[in-house]
Structures are given as structure tokens and as C-alpha cells.
Design a protein around this motif. Structure first.
Motif, PDB file in Angstrom:
ATOM      1  N   TYR A   1       0.832  -1.210   0.000  1.00 49.05           N
ATOM      2  CA  TYR A   1       0.000   0.000   0.000  1.00 49.05           C
ATOM      3  C   TYR A   1       0.864   1.256   0.000  1.00 49.05           C
ATOM      4  CZ  TYR A   1      -3.971  -2.902   1.423  1.00 49.05           C
ATOM      5  OH  TYR A   1      -4.950  -3.852   1.476  1.00 49.05           O
ATOM      6  N   TYR A   2       0.351   2.283  -0.669  1.00 51.61           N
ATOM      7  CA  TYR A   2       0.901   3.624  -0.526  1.00 51.61           C
ATOM      8  C   TYR A   2       0.025   4.418   0.444  1.00 51.61           C
ATOM      9  CZ  TYR A   2       4.065   3.190  -4.525  1.00 51.61           C
ATOM     10  OH  TYR A   2       5.069   2.824  -5.377  1.00 51.61           O
ATOM     11  N   ASN A   3       0.647   5.411   1.093  1.00 50.37           N
ATOM     12  CA  ASN A   3      -0.134   6.339   1.905  1.00 50.37           C
ATOM     13  C   ASN A   3      -0.868   7.327   1.000  1.00 50.37           C
ATOM     14  OD1 ASN A   3       2.014   7.908   1.044  1.00 50.37           O
ATOM     15  ND2 ASN A   3       2.346   8.889   3.028  1.00 50.37           N
ATOM     16  N   GLN A   4      -1.563   8.293   1.614  1.00 50.27           N
ATOM     17  CA  GLN A   4      -2.398   9.225   0.856  1.00 50.27           C
ATOM     18  C   GLN A   4      -1.620  10.001  -0.195  1.00 50.27           C
ATOM     19  OE1 GLN A   4      -5.509   8.277   1.051  1.00 50.27           O
ATOM     20  NE2 GLN A   4      -6.302  10.321   1.373  1.00 50.27           N
ATOM     21  N   ASN A   5      -0.397  10.403   0.115  1.00 49.53           N
ATOM     22  CA  ASN A   5       0.396  11.213  -0.806  1.00 49.53           C
ATOM     23  C   ASN A   5       1.294  10.395  -1.720  1.00 49.53           C
ATOM     24  OD1 ASN A   5      -0.625  13.593   0.372  1.00 49.53           O
ATOM     25  ND2 ASN A   5       0.887  13.454   2.024  1.00 49.53           N
TER      26      ASN A   5
ATOM     27  N   LEU B   1      -4.939  -2.263   4.594  1.00 45.62           N
ATOM     28  CA  LEU B   1      -4.777  -0.901   5.101  1.00 45.62           C
ATOM     29  C   LEU B   1      -5.738   0.047   4.391  1.00 45.62           C
ATOM     30  CD1 LEU B   1      -0.885  -0.415   5.159  1.00 45.62           C
ATOM     31  CD2 LEU B   1      -2.356  -0.903   7.108  1.00 45.62           C
ATOM     32  N   PHE B   2      -6.113   1.122   5.087  1.00 45.23           N
ATOM     33  CA  PHE B   2      -6.831   2.216   4.447  1.00 45.23           C
ATOM     34  C   PHE B   2      -6.343   3.520   5.069  1.00 45.23           C
ATOM     35  CE2 PHE B   2      -9.857   5.148   2.923  1.00 45.23           C
ATOM     36  CZ  PHE B   2     -10.522   4.563   1.860  1.00 45.23           C
ATOM     37  N   PHE B   3      -5.834   4.424   4.228  1.00 45.81           N
ATOM     38  CA  PHE B   3      -5.339   5.722   4.669  1.00 45.81           C
ATOM     39  C   PHE B   3      -6.423   6.772   4.471  1.00 45.81           C
ATOM     40  CE2 PHE B   3      -1.557   3.299   3.955  1.00 45.81           C
ATOM     41  CZ  PHE B   3      -0.628   3.787   4.848  1.00 45.81           C
ATOM     42  N   THR B   4      -6.689   7.550   5.515  1.00 41.26           N
ATOM     43  CA  THR B   4      -7.671   8.628   5.415  1.00 41.26           C
ATOM     44  C   THR B   4      -6.953   9.974   5.288  1.00 41.26           C
ATOM     45  OG1 THR B   4      -7.810   8.667   7.837  1.00 41.26           O
ATOM     46  CG2 THR B   4      -9.478   7.390   6.665  1.00 41.26           C
TER      47      THR B   4
ATOM     48  N   GLY C   1      -6.656  -1.938  13.846  1.00 42.15           N
ATOM     49  CA  GLY C   1      -5.701  -1.006  14.433  1.00 42.15           C
ATOM     50  C   GLY C   1      -5.844   0.363  13.811  1.00 42.15           C
ATOM     51  N   VAL C   2      -5.807   1.404  14.649  1.00 41.44           N
ATOM     52  CA  VAL C   2      -5.853   2.786  14.174  1.00 41.44           C
ATOM     53  C   VAL C   2      -4.468   3.389  14.422  1.00 41.44           C
ATOM     54  CG1 VAL C   2      -7.049   5.002  14.270  1.00 41.44           C
ATOM     55  CG2 VAL C   2      -8.257   2.893  14.914  1.00 41.44           C
ATOM     56  N   PHE C   3      -3.829   3.889  13.367  1.00 40.21           N
ATOM     57  CA  PHE C   3      -2.458   4.367  13.448  1.00 40.21           C
ATOM     58  C   PHE C   3      -2.351   5.840  13.078  1.00 40.21           C
ATOM     59  CE2 PHE C   3      -2.103  -0.163  12.957  1.00 40.21           C
ATOM     60  CZ  PHE C   3      -0.953  -0.522  13.650  1.00 40.21           C
TER      61      PHE C   3
ATOM     62  N   GLY D   1     -11.035  -7.514   4.668  1.00 40.43           N
ATOM     63  CA  GLY D   1     -11.282  -6.349   3.828  1.00 40.43           C
ATOM     64  C   GLY D   1     -11.715  -5.148   4.650  1.00 40.43           C
ATOM     65  N   ILE D   2     -11.367  -3.956   4.154  1.00 35.59           N
ATOM     66  CA  ILE D   2     -11.782  -2.711   4.809  1.00 35.59           C
ATOM     67  C   ILE D   2     -12.007  -1.652   3.734  1.00 35.59           C
ATOM     68  CG2 ILE D   2      -9.378  -1.990   5.183  1.00 35.59           C
ATOM     69  CD1 ILE D   2     -10.331  -0.575   7.741  1.00 35.59           C
ATOM     70  N   SER D   3     -13.034  -0.826   3.941  1.00 40.77           N
ATOM     71  CA  SER D   3     -13.282   0.293   3.036  1.00 40.77           C
ATOM     72  C   SER D   3     -13.855   1.439   3.851  1.00 40.77           C
ATOM     73  CB  SER D   3     -14.247  -0.111   1.921  1.00 40.77           C
ATOM     74  OG  SER D   3     -14.317   0.893   0.919  1.00 40.77           O
ATOM     75  N   VAL D   4     -13.598   2.667   3.400  1.00 44.43           N
ATOM     76  CA  VAL D   4     -13.981   3.865   4.142  1.00 44.43           C
ATOM     77  C   VAL D   4     -14.676   4.847   3.206  1.00 44.43           C
ATOM     78  CG1 VAL D   4     -13.077   5.896   5.347  1.00 44.43           C
ATOM     79  CG2 VAL D   4     -12.135   3.629   5.863  1.00 44.43           C
TER      80      VAL D   4
END
Length: 406
Positions: free
Chosen positions: A79-83, A129-132, A154-156, A184-187
Motif C-alpha cells: 500500500y501507498y499512503n495518501q500522498n 490498510l486504508f489511509f484517510t 488497528g488505528v495508526f 477487507g476494509i473500506s472507508v
């Protein structure tokens, strides 16, 4: 003069930044090089590799860089982060989560440097992972703290990778609202909600799930647990969930690993939840099983991988809840994650990683490169035979190689 030079520099920087965020990465050098998580078949270290996947390139299938993570680490999802300036991999073993440092060599070719383990507390068996946009990221732990009916989220802190909170909701405490074996996770940040699936115990035998659970993104309170199966006794194992957002119709989609189906639930603006899930595509009617990953392009096309017998189905989602099948692409057994790119001659292709946890008959160990328009397989890399490894997941080296994944 100095102002003019700075202005030119700014324009160049903005242009480059925009290219980095382009999901197909078609204008960047080495945009057909990809990162793969892999497991060793020879008892050696598992790790990450850089591989060329353009069949038109002379070095097609060549691994140019490798980073070993350790024996039994089993890296699982990249995964990549938001940026898109930080790269991570989750893992089923080892430290469960790593940040990966990469560099470019003198030719601009991506090079793997090192991996930094991230403390996940009591949480085990790292999955998705899911980045907000507010500086957090969420991670599903299918093993939780290790119990037979465990699982956690987990919330990081995205800046320093510190674990902020562990979300737990045991089924033993409340059989109507719970988190168990989350994968799976989705936001949907606009609506302030997230959803996780209940898939299967990490040992693949102790227990299985058949639900998805909706949570408040900010309070972490559970809002509802939905049945995503034909009956309470149908252990369908929902594996991935996608909360459609933005310009897309506001539905939740879920794939069932053991059911082999696609399910859908409409968003209800009054309750601020989703209504009940219903089956929108029955894989068994098409000779398909083990529905896994979902990807959506910006033209409202949904790509779904079916590990058995190894197909990618392309659907039109512009008229949901009607799901129109457009075409079927043939990969290999274990068809799983995908990346999208253009070949050097401009052909739009999807590369499909064909392996699911080295499960017999779902572990071809290949990557198929398929032309989307014609369905023709342009090339296949046999990692099992060539390198003695199995690919576990795949991601772009110039940022995310998909438009929307989950």
C-alpha cells in the motif's frame, strides 16, 4: 529573473506531482516496473521484489531489485499512503506491518532499500490498510490477539506510525454486532463510516465468517453487522468490501471467498447506514469460485478476480443495482490482485497476480499480462519456475496502479 526561474520550477514540480498521482502512471519512466510481495518456495527469506511486466520490454519478467524480510514473514499486501510518498506492506507473520524505503538508481529505476517494522501491539496477522485524509490509517488484523474467534482493527498515526487505538468487538460479547477475522476494509470519509469483512480464521480451519460490519469512522462505535450469505449457516467468507463514493452510485459491494459471489447493499441516507446485502452476481452459475479483489476504473468499470478457475470479470456499474457483465479475461488459477498500465506501444493492460496463500490449485505462481480491449494474454511470468517464489500481491513503483481498490 529569479522569480521567473522559481515559477518555472514550481510548474515543473506541480506537473511531476500530478503525474505521480495519476493512477496509470503512463507518463513516468519505468512505469511498467512493479513491486511484488513474495514468499519463498525454497525455505529462504520472503520479501519484496521489483519486476518488469511490459511484455514489449526486452527484460520482461526480470527482477531488478529484491529486499528480504525474513523466513516466514509472508508479506501480504502493498500500500501507498495518501500522498504516495510512503510505501507499506502488511504481513501474515513477522512484525505484521513494515514501512518500505525505496530509492531510484541513476537510470530512475526503482530500488528497494530497507524495511522498518511497525509496532502493532497485540494485533496479529496483518491484512488490509486504508489511509484517510486526516492523518490516520486503519489496518485489519485477521488474528486479533490470537483467540479462536478473534480479530481487530488497528488505528495508526500516519505521521509516526504509532498505534493510536485497537478496535475490538468480540462476537462472544454481542453476537449481533461484532468484529471477527477482519480482512477487507473500506472507508467513506464524507459519510464518516467504514466497513470490514469477517473472512476466516488465519489457520483457515478454526472458524469462518459470513458478515460485514459497519463502524463510525470517528467514534469507532459499531453501527451494524450485516449477513452477507445465503443463510446464517452459509459460511461464505466475505473477503473484500468496497464502499463506493464520490461520483459513483452510493452502494457497498462485497466479494465472498467461499461463496464465490458479489453482493450489494444500498446506502440509506435516512438511517445513515446501508440496507441489507443481496446477491448481485452468483459465481457458481458461471463456473466461478473464490471471488477476491475488486478494482474500479474512472469509467465505471468494475474488475473482479475469481481465483477458481482464474478469471477477471469486467462489469459496468453505471446502473447499479444492475450489474452488467462486459467481458471475461482469462488469467491463471489463483487470480488475485491486479495492476493497470500501458505497454510501451500504448496498449491498455491489466497484470494479474495468480496466487492465493499457496492454497493447492489456487497457486499458479504466475503473473498474467492481459490486453483489456482484446482479452489476449500478451505475456506470462512464471515466478514459481523462474525464481522459486510465489507472488502474494502487486503494486506500482510510481504510486498506486489502480483508480479505486477498496
Amino acid at each position: 529573473m529569479k522569480l521567473k526561474i522559481n515559477l518555472i520550477s514550481l510548474i515543473i514540480l506541480i506537473t511531476f506531482s500530478n503525474c505521480q498521482n495519476d493512477n496509470h502512471n503512463s507518463d513516468l519512466p519505468h512505469d511498467s516496473s512493479f513491486y511484488i510481495d513474495y514468499r519463498s518456495l525454497k525455505g529462504l527469506s520472503d520479501g519484496i521484489a521489483v519486476i518488469e511486466l511490459d511484455p514489449e520490454a526486452p527484460n520482461f519478467g526480470y527482477i531488478s531489485s529484491k529486499l528480504e524480510l525474513g523466513i516466514g514473514v509472508l508479506p501480504h499486501h502493498l500500500y501507498y499512503n495518501q500522498n504516495a510518498n510512503k510505501l507499506f506492506t502488511t504481513a501474515l507473520g513477522g512484525s505484521y506491518l513494515y514501512q518500505i524505503k525505496t530509492e531510484k538508481d541513476k537510470n530512475g529505476q526503482p530500488k528497494l532499500v530497507n524495511a522498518t517494522p511497525i509496532d502493532t501491539g497485540e494485533n496479529t496477522v496483518g491484512e488490509n490498510l486504508f489511509f484517510t485524509n486526516d492523518g490516520r490509517y486503519f489496518m485489519t488484523f485477521m488474528g486479533g490477539a490470537g483467540g479462536p474467534k478473534d480479530g481487530s482493527i488497528g488505528v495508526f498515526n500516519a505521521d509516526n506510525n504509532q498505534l493510536i487505538k485497537t478496535i475490538k468487538a468480540p462476537v462472544q460479547t454481542n453476537p449481533n454486532q461484532f468484529i471477527m477475522y477482519p480482512h477487507g476494509i473500506s472507508v467513506n470519509e464524507e459519510k464518516g463510516i467504514m466497513m470490514v469483512t469477517s473472512t476466516i480464521h488465519p489457520d483457515l480451519t478454526t472458524g469462518m465468517g459470513n458478515t460485514c460490519t459497519l463502524l463510525d469512522l470517528n467514534t469507532y462505535e459499531l453501527k451494524e453487522t450485516y449477513l452477507v450469505a445465503d443463510s446464517q449457516t452459509d459460511m461464505s467468507s466475505p473477503v473484500e468490501v468496497l464502499l463506493l463514493r464520490g461520483k459513483f452510485p452510493q452502494y457497498a459491494l462485497a466479494t465472498t471467498m467461499l461463496g464465490g459471489d458479489i453482493w450489494i447493499a444500498p446506502y440509506n441516507a435516512t438511517t445513515k447506514k446501508y440496507d441489507a446485502f443481496s446477491k448481485i452476481f452468483d459465481g457458481s452459475t458461471q463456473g466461478l469460485g473464490w471471488a477476491l479483489e475488486m478494482y474500479i476504473d474512472d469509467n465505471s468499470k468494475l474488475y473482479v478476480s475469481f481465483a477458481d478457475p482464474g478469471k477477471v470479470l469486467v462489469f459496468d456499474i453505471s446502473n447499479l443495482p444492475q450489474l452488467k457483465l462486459l467481458k471475461t479475461l482469462t488469467a491463471d488459477k489463483g487470480a488475485h490482485h491486479m495492476v493497470f498500465f500501458k505497454t510501451k506501444k500504448g496498449k491498455e493492460v491489466v497484470a494479474v497476480q495468480n496466487n492465493l496463500l499457496d492454497i493447492p490449485n489456487l497457486n499458479s505462481g504466475t503473473i498474467s499480462v492481459i490486453e483489456i480491449q482484446t482479452g489476449k494474454t500478451l505475456g506470462t511470468v512464471d515466478l514459481r519456475t523462474k525464481y522459486g517464489i510465489l507472488p502474494e500481491s502487486i503494486e506500482g513503483t510510481n504510486g498506486p496502479s489502480n483508480y479505486m481498490h477498496h
